[in-house]
Design a protein around this motif. Structure first.
Motif, mmCIF file in Angstrom:
data_model
loop_
_atom_site.group_PDB
_atom_site.id
_atom_site.type_symbol
_atom_site.label_atom_id
_atom_site.label_comp_id
_atom_site.label_asym_id
_atom_site.label_seq_id
_atom_site.Cartn_x
_atom_site.Cartn_y
_atom_site.Cartn_z
ATOM 1 N N ASP A 49 -1.788 -2.947 70.387
ATOM 2 C CA ASP A 49 -0.411 -3.441 70.536
ATOM 3 C C ASP A 49 -0.282 -4.936 70.261
ATOM 4 N N THR A 50 -1.269 -5.518 69.554
ATOM 5 C CA THR A 50 -1.250 -6.933 69.195
ATOM 6 C C THR A 50 -1.562 -7.095 67.711
ATOM 7 N N LEU A 51 -0.779 -7.940 67.040
ATOM 8 C CA LEU A 51 -1.062 -8.320 65.661
ATOM 9 C C LEU A 51 -1.272 -9.826 65.617
ATOM 10 N N ASP A 52 -2.382 -10.250 65.058
ATOM 11 C CA ASP A 52 -2.730 -11.672 64.989
ATOM 12 C C ASP A 52 -3.173 -11.983 63.562
ATOM 13 N N PHE A 53 -2.260 -12.542 62.766
ATOM 14 C CA PHE A 53 -2.535 -12.897 61.379
ATOM 15 C C PHE A 53 -2.714 -14.413 61.265
ATOM 16 N N PHE A 78 5.222 1.730 62.751
ATOM 17 C CA PHE A 78 6.142 1.023 63.642
ATOM 18 C C PHE A 78 5.970 1.362 65.131
ATOM 19 N N PRO A 79 4.748 1.570 65.623
ATOM 20 C CA PRO A 79 4.605 1.738 67.076
ATOM 21 C C PRO A 79 4.912 0.423 67.788
ATOM 22 N N PRO A 80 5.263 0.471 69.079
ATOM 23 C CA PRO A 80 5.648 -0.739 69.809
ATOM 24 C C PRO A 80 4.545 -1.798 69.821
ATOM 25 N N LEU A 81 4.970 -3.070 69.819
ATOM 26 C CA LEU A 81 4.057 -4.203 69.867
ATOM 27 C C LEU A 81 4.243 -4.978 71.165
ATOM 28 N N GLU A 82 3.142 -5.484 71.710
ATOM 29 C CA GLU A 82 3.198 -6.373 72.858
ATOM 30 C C GLU A 82 3.258 -7.829 72.395
ATOM 31 N N LYS A 83 2.406 -8.177 71.399
ATOM 32 C CA LYS A 83 2.297 -9.566 70.970
ATOM 33 C C LYS A 83 2.124 -9.660 69.459
ATOM 34 N N PHE A 84 2.782 -10.661 68.881
ATOM 35 C CA PHE A 84 2.661 -10.922 67.449
ATOM 36 C C PHE A 84 2.395 -12.404 67.232
ATOM 37 N N VAL A 107 9.638 -7.253 64.078
ATOM 38 C CA VAL A 107 10.801 -7.212 64.971
ATOM 39 C C VAL A 107 11.227 -5.773 65.229
ATOM 40 N N ALA A 108 11.087 -4.928 64.235
ATOM 41 C CA ALA A 108 11.421 -3.503 64.402
ATOM 42 C C ALA A 108 10.482 -2.818 65.389
ATOM 43 N N CYS A 109 9.314 -3.414 65.642
ATOM 44 C CA CYS A 109 8.358 -2.866 66.608
ATOM 45 C C CYS A 109 8.620 -3.368 68.027
ATOM 46 N N MET A 110 9.680 -4.134 68.231
ATOM 47 C CA MET A 110 10.131 -4.592 69.546
ATOM 48 C C MET A 110 9.044 -5.348 70.321
ATOM 49 N N PRO A 111 8.508 -6.438 69.771
ATOM 50 C CA PRO A 111 7.473 -7.203 70.486
ATOM 51 C C PRO A 111 8.049 -7.953 71.680
ATOM 52 N N GLN A 112 7.183 -8.226 72.663
ATOM 53 C CA GLN A 112 7.595 -9.007 73.828
ATOM 54 C C GLN A 112 7.168 -10.473 73.732
ATOM 55 N N VAL A 113 6.153 -10.741 72.913
ATOM 56 C CA VAL A 113 5.657 -12.107 72.722
ATOM 57 C C VAL A 113 5.561 -12.382 71.223
ATOM 58 N N ILE A 114 6.128 -13.515 70.790
ATOM 59 C CA ILE A 114 6.080 -13.910 69.379
ATOM 60 C C ILE A 114 5.609 -15.355 69.288
ATOM 61 N N TYR A 115 4.598 -15.574 68.442
ATOM 62 C CA TYR A 115 4.075 -16.920 68.196
ATOM 63 C C TYR A 115 3.975 -17.100 66.688
ATOM 64 N N PHE A 132 15.599 -14.316 65.104
ATOM 65 C CA PHE A 132 16.432 -15.013 66.087
ATOM 66 C C PHE A 132 17.423 -14.082 66.780
ATOM 67 N N ASN A 133 17.331 -12.791 66.475
ATOM 68 C CA ASN A 133 18.217 -11.812 67.100
ATOM 69 C C ASN A 133 17.404 -10.662 67.690
ATOM 70 N N CYS A 134 16.151 -10.971 68.046
ATOM 71 C CA CYS A 134 15.252 -9.951 68.582
ATOM 72 C C CYS A 134 15.525 -9.766 70.074
ATOM 73 N N GLY A 135 16.004 -8.589 70.451
ATOM 74 C CA GLY A 135 16.425 -8.347 71.829
ATOM 75 C C GLY A 135 15.310 -7.983 72.776
ATOM 76 N N SER A 136 14.082 -7.830 72.282
ATOM 77 C CA SER A 136 12.981 -7.405 73.148
ATOM 78 C C SER A 136 12.089 -8.553 73.596
ATOM 79 N N VAL A 137 12.109 -9.666 72.874
ATOM 80 C CA VAL A 137 11.142 -10.727 73.111
ATOM 81 C C VAL A 137 11.410 -11.459 74.423
#
Length: 323
Positions: A49-53, A78-84, A107-115, A132-137
């Motif tokens: 549930d984490t993507l780190d590029f 597109f499974p849910p993401l915790e962190k990107f 954003v379509a994966c509804m992440p809670q943390v974005i860096y 800037f319109n992500c409702g899950s973060v």
């Protein structure tokens, strides 16, 4: 213990849920590499549930980096993401489309943390509106280079960290999209970037911790006062001042004449380390304390530390001077 015990693959005996938790601690490149271990591991990384590029993991080879991102997103779905997390240095304008595609997918994966940290010299580059319109973060850190940054609807965001250092930025509208933020760090290295955004900010009733920079001594206190006016429940305030010469006490305080009953800690960090600066700020502390009625003031520079205490309205006030 016999030889068979020494060669036993104990990690593979773990349940998939625990293995994916371990993989989430790795970069995405490292997690994908585990697919060669066995058939069972082939697709395990897609459940992380984490993507780190990070472009630095590809020895700054952007073509390989672009192919890798495209392959990961295509295979993962597109499974849910915790962190990107994304760190990218642009070398050509053609790479912007890949970044936009990547961010829109995430954003379509509804992440809670974005860096996100992006580096570019292209003044026409802009981050996609979906970011800037992500409702899950709930937590967002942006160190972008973009021509405009407008946070439209981030009511779920509680922790925000924005560092703006791009000379081509012509529009900054963040605060109106942060109605529920509790911790905010807003840092602009170009003078004047905060001027328009701060006075127009809404009442931030949930804001408890605020860090501002890079302020200028000649007008920074007025911006601070404006922010305090819109943050009635603030408990901690950190101010970072630049190299500009110190203004008079009156100019520093401006209209800073109201009391802020919940403010407990103020940290002031400045780069101008002259004796004149330290003396002037020390003399101003009394007026500042009278204005905000805080319990603890911390004044930071760099080298030597001086600590003293005094009473204000029956409250013990500690002041740390580093000069």
């Amino acid at each position: 213990m016999d030889g068979r015990d020494l060669t036993m693959d104990r990690i593979s005996d773990l349940p998939d849920s625990l293995i994916t938790q371990i993989l989430s601690l790795l970069t995405t490149k490292e997690a994908v590499c585990t697919c060669i271990l066995s058939k069972r591991w082939t697709d395990l990384w897609t459940s992380v549930d984490t993507l780190d590029f990070d472009y630095r993991n590809f020895r700054y080879d952007n073509k390989r980096f672009l192919r890798f991102i495209h392959g990961v997103l295509s295979h993962r779905g597109f499974p849910p993401l915790e962190k990107f997390k994304l760190s990218w240095k642009f070398r050509s304008r053609s790479e912007h489309d890949t970044v936009e595609e990547c961010i829109n997918h995430v954003v379509a994966c509804m992440p809670q943390v974005i860096y996100i940290i992006t580096i570019t010299h292209d003044f026409n580059f802009g981050l996609p509106d979906s970011l800037f319109n992500c409702g899950s973060v709930k937590e967002m850190s942006l160190f972008p280079c973009a021509k405009s940054i407008t946070l439209k609807n981030a009511s779920s965001l509680v922790t925000a960290d924005f560092e703006i250092s791009f000379d081509g930025l012509n529009e900054l509208n963040l605060l109106q999209g942060l109605p529920n933020v509790t911790s905010l760090r807003l840092y602009a290295t170009r003078h004047g970037l905060l001027d328009k955004d701060i006075p127009n900010c809404p009442i931030l009733n949930n804001l408890k911790s605020l860090e501002l920079g890079q302020l200028e001594m000649s007008y920074g206190w007025n911006l601070v006062a404006c922010f305090l006016k819109h943050s009635p429940n603030l408990k901690k305030l950190v101010l970072n001042f630049g190299h500009s010469k110190l203004a008079t006490q009156e100019a520093m305080l401006g209209n800073f004449t109201f009391r802020h009953e919940f403010l407990e800690i103020v940290e002031i960090r400045f780069k101008n380390e002259s004796v004149e600066t330290v003396n002037e700020v020390t003399a101003t502390l009394g007026k500042l304390l009278l204005a905000v009625f805080c319990g603890i003031i911390l004044l930071f520079s760099r080298e030597k530390l001086y600590l003293f205490q005094f009473f204000l309205f029956g409250v013990v006030v500690s002041v740390a001077l580093v000069i």
